[in-house]
Design a protein around this motif. Structure first.
Motif, PDB file in Angstrom:
ATOM      1  N   ILE A 146      99.882  43.715 -23.471  1.00  0.00           N
ATOM      2  CA  ILE A 146      99.101  42.521 -23.845  1.00  0.00           C
ATOM      3  C   ILE A 146      99.425  42.108 -25.275  1.00  0.00           C
ATOM      4  O   ILE A 146      99.609  40.923 -25.581  1.00  0.00           O
ATOM      5  CB  ILE A 146      97.592  42.797 -23.662  1.00  0.00           C
ATOM      6  N   ASN A 147      99.522  43.100 -26.185  1.00  0.00           N
ATOM      7  CA  ASN A 147      99.842  42.801 -27.591  1.00  0.00           C
ATOM      8  C   ASN A 147     101.245  42.213 -27.725  1.00  0.00           C
ATOM      9  O   ASN A 147     101.510  41.437 -28.641  1.00  0.00           O
ATOM     10  CB  ASN A 147      99.723  44.065 -28.444  1.00  0.00           C
ATOM     11  N   ALA A 148     102.147  42.592 -26.814  1.00  0.00           N
ATOM     12  CA  ALA A 148     103.508  42.044 -26.846  1.00  0.00           C
ATOM     13  C   ALA A 148     103.599  40.699 -26.142  1.00  0.00           C
ATOM     14  O   ALA A 148     104.690  40.126 -26.041  1.00  0.00           O
ATOM     15  CB  ALA A 148     104.480  43.050 -26.203  1.00  0.00           C
ATOM     16  N   ASP A 149     102.457  40.198 -25.635  1.00  0.00           N
ATOM     17  CA  ASP A 149     102.376  38.888 -24.988  1.00  0.00           C
ATOM     18  C   ASP A 149     103.278  38.803 -23.749  1.00  0.00           C
ATOM     19  O   ASP A 149     104.011  37.821 -23.560  1.00  0.00           O
ATOM     20  CB  ASP A 149     102.741  37.778 -25.999  1.00  0.00           C
ATOM     21  N   LEU A 150     103.224  39.831 -22.914  1.00  0.00           N
ATOM     22  CA  LEU A 150     104.025  39.855 -21.695  1.00  0.00           C
ATOM     23  C   LEU A 150     103.202  39.407 -20.495  1.00  0.00           C
ATOM     24  O   LEU A 150     101.983  39.564 -20.468  1.00  0.00           O
ATOM     25  CB  LEU A 150     104.556  41.275 -21.421  1.00  0.00           C
ATOM     26  N   LYS A 151     103.876  38.854 -19.504  1.00  0.00           N
ATOM     27  CA  LYS A 151     103.252  38.551 -18.220  1.00  0.00           C
ATOM     28  C   LYS A 151     103.093  39.858 -17.452  1.00  0.00           C
ATOM     29  O   LYS A 151     104.057  40.601 -17.256  1.00  0.00           O
ATOM     30  CB  LYS A 151     104.124  37.567 -17.424  1.00  0.00           C
ATOM     31  N   GLY A 183     119.526  36.022 -23.670  1.00  0.00           N
ATOM     32  CA  GLY A 183     118.607  36.482 -22.639  1.00  0.00           C
ATOM     33  C   GLY A 183     119.085  37.682 -21.869  1.00  0.00           C
ATOM     34  O   GLY A 183     118.310  38.305 -21.135  1.00  0.00           O
ATOM     35  N   GLU A 184     120.359  38.071 -22.021  1.00  0.00           N
ATOM     36  CA  GLU A 184     120.898  39.184 -21.234  1.00  0.00           C
ATOM     37  C   GLU A 184     120.654  40.530 -21.921  1.00  0.00           C
ATOM     38  O   GLU A 184     120.499  40.615 -23.143  1.00  0.00           O
ATOM     39  CB  GLU A 184     122.393  38.984 -20.994  1.00  0.00           C
ATOM     40  N   VAL A 185     120.657  41.581 -21.104  1.00  0.00           N
ATOM     41  CA  VAL A 185     120.539  42.957 -21.580  1.00  0.00           C
ATOM     42  C   VAL A 185     121.833  43.675 -21.227  1.00  0.00           C
ATOM     43  O   VAL A 185     122.315  43.573 -20.093  1.00  0.00           O
ATOM     44  CB  VAL A 185     119.337  43.674 -20.923  1.00  0.00           C
ATOM     45  N   GLY A 186     122.425  44.377 -22.191  1.00  0.00           N
ATOM     46  CA  GLY A 186     123.696  45.048 -21.928  1.00  0.00           C
ATOM     47  C   GLY A 186     123.977  46.123 -22.950  1.00  0.00           C
ATOM     48  O   GLY A 186     123.066  46.636 -23.601  1.00  0.00           O
ATOM     49  N   TYR A 187     125.264  46.467 -23.101  1.00  0.00           N
ATOM     50  CA  TYR A 187     125.647  47.527 -24.037  1.00  0.00           C
ATOM     51  C   TYR A 187     126.851  47.086 -24.864  1.00  0.00           C
ATOM     52  O   TYR A 187     127.627  46.213 -24.474  1.00  0.00           O
ATOM     53  CB  TYR A 187     125.980  48.829 -23.276  1.00  0.00           C
ATOM     54  N   ALA A 238     118.066  30.671 -16.851  1.00  0.00           N
ATOM     55  CA  ALA A 238     117.056  30.272 -15.865  1.00  0.00           C
ATOM     56  C   ALA A 238     116.947  31.266 -14.720  1.00  0.00           C
ATOM     57  O   ALA A 238     115.908  31.340 -14.055  1.00  0.00           O
ATOM     58  CB  ALA A 238     117.377  28.879 -15.324  1.00  0.00           C
ATOM     59  N   VAL A 239     118.011  32.046 -14.462  1.00  0.00           N
ATOM     60  CA  VAL A 239     117.961  32.991 -13.337  1.00  0.00           C
ATOM     61  C   VAL A 239     117.757  34.431 -13.807  1.00  0.00           C
ATOM     62  O   VAL A 239     117.803  35.359 -13.012  1.00  0.00           O
ATOM     63  CB  VAL A 239     119.244  32.894 -12.476  1.00  0.00           C
ATOM     64  N   ILE A 240     117.538  34.624 -15.106  1.00  0.00           N
ATOM     65  CA  ILE A 240     117.354  35.986 -15.644  1.00  0.00           C
ATOM     66  C   ILE A 240     115.861  36.322 -15.691  1.00  0.00           C
ATOM     67  O   ILE A 240     115.040  35.492 -16.097  1.00  0.00           O
ATOM     68  CB  ILE A 240     117.966  36.101 -17.059  1.00  0.00           C
ATOM     69  N   ARG A 241     115.513  37.528 -15.292  1.00  0.00           N
ATOM     70  CA  ARG A 241     114.147  38.037 -15.433  1.00  0.00           C
ATOM     71  C   ARG A 241     114.232  39.420 -16.081  1.00  0.00           C
ATOM     72  O   ARG A 241     114.832  40.337 -15.514  1.00  0.00           O
ATOM     73  CB  ARG A 241     113.446  38.151 -14.071  1.00  0.00           C
ATOM     74  N   ASN A 242     113.649  39.573 -17.247  1.00  0.00           N
ATOM     75  CA  ASN A 242     113.641  40.860 -17.947  1.00  0.00           C
ATOM     76  C   ASN A 242     112.249  41.473 -17.825  1.00  0.00           C
ATOM     77  O   ASN A 242     111.264  40.883 -18.272  1.00  0.00           O
ATOM     78  CB  ASN A 242     113.995  40.677 -19.427  1.00  0.00           C
ATOM     79  N   PHE A 243     112.160  42.653 -17.221  1.00  0.00           N
ATOM     80  CA  PHE A 243     110.841  43.279 -17.034  1.00  0.00           C
ATOM     81  C   PHE A 243     110.964  44.798 -17.152  1.00  0.00           C
ATOM     82  O   PHE A 243     112.064  45.367 -17.036  1.00  0.00           O
ATOM     83  CB  PHE A 243     110.236  42.908 -15.683  1.00  0.00           C
ATOM     84  N   CYS A 244     109.821  45.449 -17.395  1.00  0.00           N
ATOM     85  CA  CYS A 244     109.777  46.908 -17.427  1.00  0.00           C
ATOM     86  C   CYS A 244     108.641  47.394 -16.514  1.00  0.00           C
ATOM     87  O   CYS A 244     107.759  46.613 -16.138  1.00  0.00           O
ATOM     88  CB  CYS A 244     109.588  47.436 -18.846  1.00  0.00           C
ATOM     89  N   ILE A 245     108.694  48.667 -16.164  1.00  0.00           N
ATOM     90  CA  ILE A 245     107.646  49.277 -15.344  1.00  0.00           C
ATOM     91  C   ILE A 245     106.861  50.221 -16.238  1.00  0.00           C
ATOM     92  O   ILE A 245     107.433  51.129 -16.850  1.00  0.00           O
ATOM     93  CB  ILE A 245     108.256  50.059 -14.158  1.00  0.00           C
ATOM     94  N   VAL A 247     110.290  37.441  -9.627  1.00  0.00           N
ATOM     95  CA  VAL A 247     111.078  36.214  -9.815  1.00  0.00           C
ATOM     96  C   VAL A 247     110.159  35.014 -10.020  1.00  0.00           C
ATOM     97  O   VAL A 247     110.415  34.142 -10.867  1.00  0.00           O
ATOM     98  CB  VAL A 247     112.006  35.983  -8.604  1.00  0.00           C
ATOM     99  N   GLU A 248     109.053  34.956  -9.266  1.00  0.00           N
ATOM    100  CA  GLU A 248     108.144  33.811  -9.331  1.00  0.00           C
ATOM    101  C   GLU A 248     107.334  33.779 -10.625  1.00  0.00           C
ATOM    102  O   GLU A 248     107.167  32.721 -11.238  1.00  0.00           O
ATOM    103  CB  GLU A 248     107.166  33.845  -8.147  1.00  0.00           C
ATOM    104  N   GLN A 249     106.803  34.935 -11.048  1.00  0.00           N
ATOM    105  CA  GLN A 249     105.776  34.939 -12.094  1.00  0.00           C
ATOM    106  C   GLN A 249     106.298  35.236 -13.499  1.00  0.00           C
ATOM    107  O   GLN A 249     105.741  34.730 -14.475  1.00  0.00           O
ATOM    108  CB  GLN A 249     104.685  35.957 -11.734  1.00  0.00           C
ATOM    109  N   ILE A 250     107.326  36.064 -13.612  1.00  0.00           N
ATOM    110  CA  ILE A 250     107.798  36.422 -14.955  1.00  0.00           C
ATOM    111  C   ILE A 250     108.671  35.291 -15.490  1.00  0.00           C
ATOM    112  O   ILE A 250     109.598  34.848 -14.820  1.00  0.00           O
ATOM    113  CB  ILE A 250     108.561  37.763 -14.931  1.00  0.00           C
ATOM    114  N   PRO A 251     108.383  34.794 -16.692  1.00  0.00           N
ATOM    115  CA  PRO A 251     109.164  33.670 -17.242  1.00  0.00           C
ATOM    116  C   PRO A 251     110.585  34.109 -17.604  1.00  0.00           C
ATOM    117  O   PRO A 251     110.833  35.279 -17.907  1.00  0.00           O
ATOM    118  CB  PRO A 251     108.369  33.270 -18.492  1.00  0.00           C
ATOM    119  N   HIS A 252     111.499  33.162 -17.576  1.00  0.00           N
ATOM    120  CA  HIS A 252     112.878  33.468 -17.960  1.00  0.00           C
ATOM    121  C   HIS A 252     112.998  33.463 -19.480  1.00  0.00           C
ATOM    122  O   HIS A 252     112.145  32.900 -20.189  1.00  0.00           O
ATOM    123  CB  HIS A 252     113.843  32.464 -17.320  1.00  0.00           C
TER     124      HIS A 252
END
Length: 654
Positions: A156-161, A289-293, A39-46, A213-218
């Motif tokens: 858009i094709n990847a259905d991202l916010k 939901g986490e990103v790591g190595y 619920a507190v994770i947000r995964n996004f790219c620029i 934090v507000e707009q991108i879904p967890h």
């Protein structure tokens, strides 16, 4: 006054800060928790066009979230390669974990900084698969560019916010209100929803993090399902083996657990796992939901491919994740070591580089002129240039690359189909000259049709330059498909063009004709029948396969004239005359002669009858003729390097 820090301790601190030790920089907080609530994770790219400020925005986010302090901060912090820093462009996507507090709740932001150049679109598409949202960055002084639209459609094709953001609002030439209107019209939002930031000064970045934090879904993975993680990137560490960067989709992974690579069925023990913030921080586990190595000590790079799914042997998943489409190479070129003994080193270097650059494909090939090497496939000319430079720098190799060409499909009259990636595999002359021979000894008679790949080209430019852009495209066999005005003075022009026509100097010409204002994007669009021929370069009647090129019939003579003139200057003079010819099949279309080195045999004649001089000259002539029949022209490596590099324009980043 406190005692000075010993030099030894200072060296340790510097080594840590540069990421040379597994221990973390001093900015790192306590060891990462075993797993984090989704619920507190947000995964996004620029995502953005090149040079619109992605890396600078990432720098400000690193500073604002406090994981990198002012003492360690440097520009382009996430760009680790020397080439990236020298050119000022991002080549590799970089993932980093950021802490952020909003309304008293501690959130975890997993950010991926992506490249902006058209040649590295595959890096962007892989990054999008690991995210739920994307920050679309647009330069407030330049507006929407071609790669902005291309990356937007991928998201858009990847259905991202998508969160639209205007950057560089501090510039005197910035027009944020105008470009906010353009951006809102394309995305379909209200202009007031377009955020305005300055990555350089930090203005608006805090509000952007709050909006993320507000707009991108967890993430919405099942934490109780069998563990599954997608490898979205990998690097090879000399001491620790393959380091895989993963996005955990379902379940949970723990340290010292046996994990299974689902495509190869290889089983390894997890020696270490953790998160990147921005240096590696080991943890006891990674949850959904986490990103790591992951580090498993794997030394064979083929066992940890990008796009593979990792699961555990104790609670094995039944279905792998979707993974990625295999990238389709657009440009092919031969890579050969200058020293033939370095062939095994080149093979190992390509293996390791392919782990880090999944878009690179290669297969062994031989050349009578250059020896053993590899035919490599690239996504574009800049991609080719970067790969060659990385091989030379990171693996200490000296390489020769042949002129780039695209892949052709040749249909013979007998019905045989050939796929040609190397000009030396092209059957005999298109007019029936010579003996048509396939790449593996398949004689198929005369050529019936040759198909070349075509691309959809999108050019965005100020409307003042429409005429000169259309003139350039039509001179490169382009067909106009449409034109739209994005605003009163910005236009989007769409063409279909042969890929072979844009891989050389098309972009340089476009930039020079539009004073640098135009931007270019292209994507594959099938193939078309074309009147293509192979131009062979002959030295003393023997073809040199490294200089062969497939060109349009109308451009064959021009290519032949330029190559023969170039080689005349590069090949040293011999004891006998050397003809340099360009031929299409058995028809010679251009010729230059390298004059012989002559000894002055008349120096000892101080007069007397003319027949004495003539006798000496005839004797020399006979000797030259005999030498020419047994002599062989040795082309120095420097001539190959110079001739092949001058056929490739020096591409700069878009």
């Amino acid at each position: 006054m406190s005692d000075p820090v010993p030099a030894k301790d200072q060296a340790k601190e510097q080594a840590k800060a540069q990421g040379k030790a597994p221990a973390l920089a001093s900015t790192a907080k306590a060891p990462a928790p075993a797993s984090t609530d989704q619920a507190v994770i947000r995964n996004f790219c620029i995502i953005a066009h090149i040079d619109h400020g992605k890396s600078t925005l990432a720098d400000r986010m690193l500073q604002l979230t406090g994981i990198v302090d002012a003492r360690q901060m440097r520009a382009q912090y996430l760009d680790r390669m020397d080439i990236e820093r020298e050119r000022g462009i991002t080549i590799k996507s970089q993932a980093v974990r950021l802490p952020w507090q909003k309304d008293g709740v501690h959130h975890v932001l997993n950010m991926i900084d992506t490249p902006g150049h058209v040649d590295f679109t595959y890096e962007v598409s892989r990054s999008l698969e690991a995210c739920e949202g994307a920050v679309l960055l647009v330069d407030a002084a330049q507006g929407i560019e071609a790669q902005t639209l291309a990356n937007l459609y991928l998201a858009i094709n990847a259905d991202l916010k998508i969160i639209p953001v205007l950057n560089k609002i501090d510039l005197p030439a910035a027009q944020p209100e105008r470009y906010a209107q353009e951006l809102s019209a394309i995305i379909g939002c209200d202009p007031s929803e377009v955020l305005k930031v300055s990555a350089k000064t930090g203005e608006g970045v805090k509000e952007l993090l709050d909006t993320i934090v507000e707009q991108i879904p967890h993430p919405t993975g099942d934490p109780n399902a069998p563990a599954r993680a997608l490898i979205f990137d990998s690097v090879y560490d000399t001491y620790r083996g393959v380091v895989s960067y993963v996005r955990v989709v379902d379940g949970k992974f723990s340290r010292r657990e046996r994990m299974l690579m689902m495509s190869t069925q290889a089983v390894h023990e997890t020696l270490e796992l953790g998160v990147i913030s921005p240096e590696p921080i080991p943890s006891d586990g990674l949850g959904a939901g986490e990103v790591g190595y992951f580090i498993s000590g794997v030394k064979d790079v083929r066992q940890a491919r990008v796009g593979d799914t990792i699961t555990t042997t104790s609670n094995k998943a039944s279905e792998p994740l979707a993974g990625y489409d295999h990238p389709k190479p657009m440009v092919f070129s031969g890579l050969y070591p200058v020293d033939g003994d370095e062939y095994p080193e080149l093979r190992d270097a390509l293996d390791k580089l392919q782990l880090n650059d999944a878009a690179l494909v290669y297969e062994p090939e031989t050349s009578t002129a250059l020896g053993f090497g590899f035919r490599c496939g690239f996504l574009g000319l800049l991609h080719m240039e970067i790969v060659r430079e990385r091989l030379e720098r990171e693996f200490d190799l000296s390489l020769i690359s042949t002129a780039p060409n695209v892949v052709y499909r040749v249909v013979m009259e007998s019905g045989l189909e050939l796929k040609v990636t190397n000009p030396s595999d092209f059957p005999g002359g298109i007019d029936g000259f010579g003996a048509p021979q396939g790449p593996k000894g398949n004689t198929g008679g005369k050529i019936k049709e040759v198909y070349e790949p075509i691309v959809r080209v999108t050019i965005i430019s100020p409307s003042d330059y429409i005429g000169t852009i259309m003139e350039l495209c039509q001179s490169r066999r382009g067909i106009l498909k449409g034109m739209d005005y994005l605003s009163t003075d910005r236009v989007e022009i769409r063409y279909t063009m042969p890929l072979a026509e844009i891989i050389f100097d098309f972009f340089d010409q476009l930039k020079s004709r539009t004073r640098g204002y135009a931007s270019l994007d292209y994507e594959p669009d099938g193939e078309q029948v074309a009147n293509l021929v192979k131009v062979d370069i002959l030295l003393q009647g023997q073809p040199v396969d490294a200089f062969s090129q497939i060109v349009h019939a109308d451009s064959a003579r021009e290519y032949g004239l330029s190559m023969t003139a170039k080689l005349k200057e590069l090949i040293p003079r011999q004891q006998f005359e050397v003809p340099i010819q360009a031929a299409v099949g058995s028809r010679i279309i251009a010729r230059e002669n390298i004059r012989a080195l002559r000894k002055d045999v008349l120096a000892k004649c101080y007069g007397g009858d003319i027949t004495r001089k003539r006798k000496l000259l005839e004797k020399q002539k006979e000797g030259k003729k005999r030498m020419k029949t047994i002599g062989r022209v040795e082309v120095p490596q420097e001539a190959f390097v110079a001739a092949l590099s001058t056929t490739q324009p020096d591409k700069t980043s878009k």
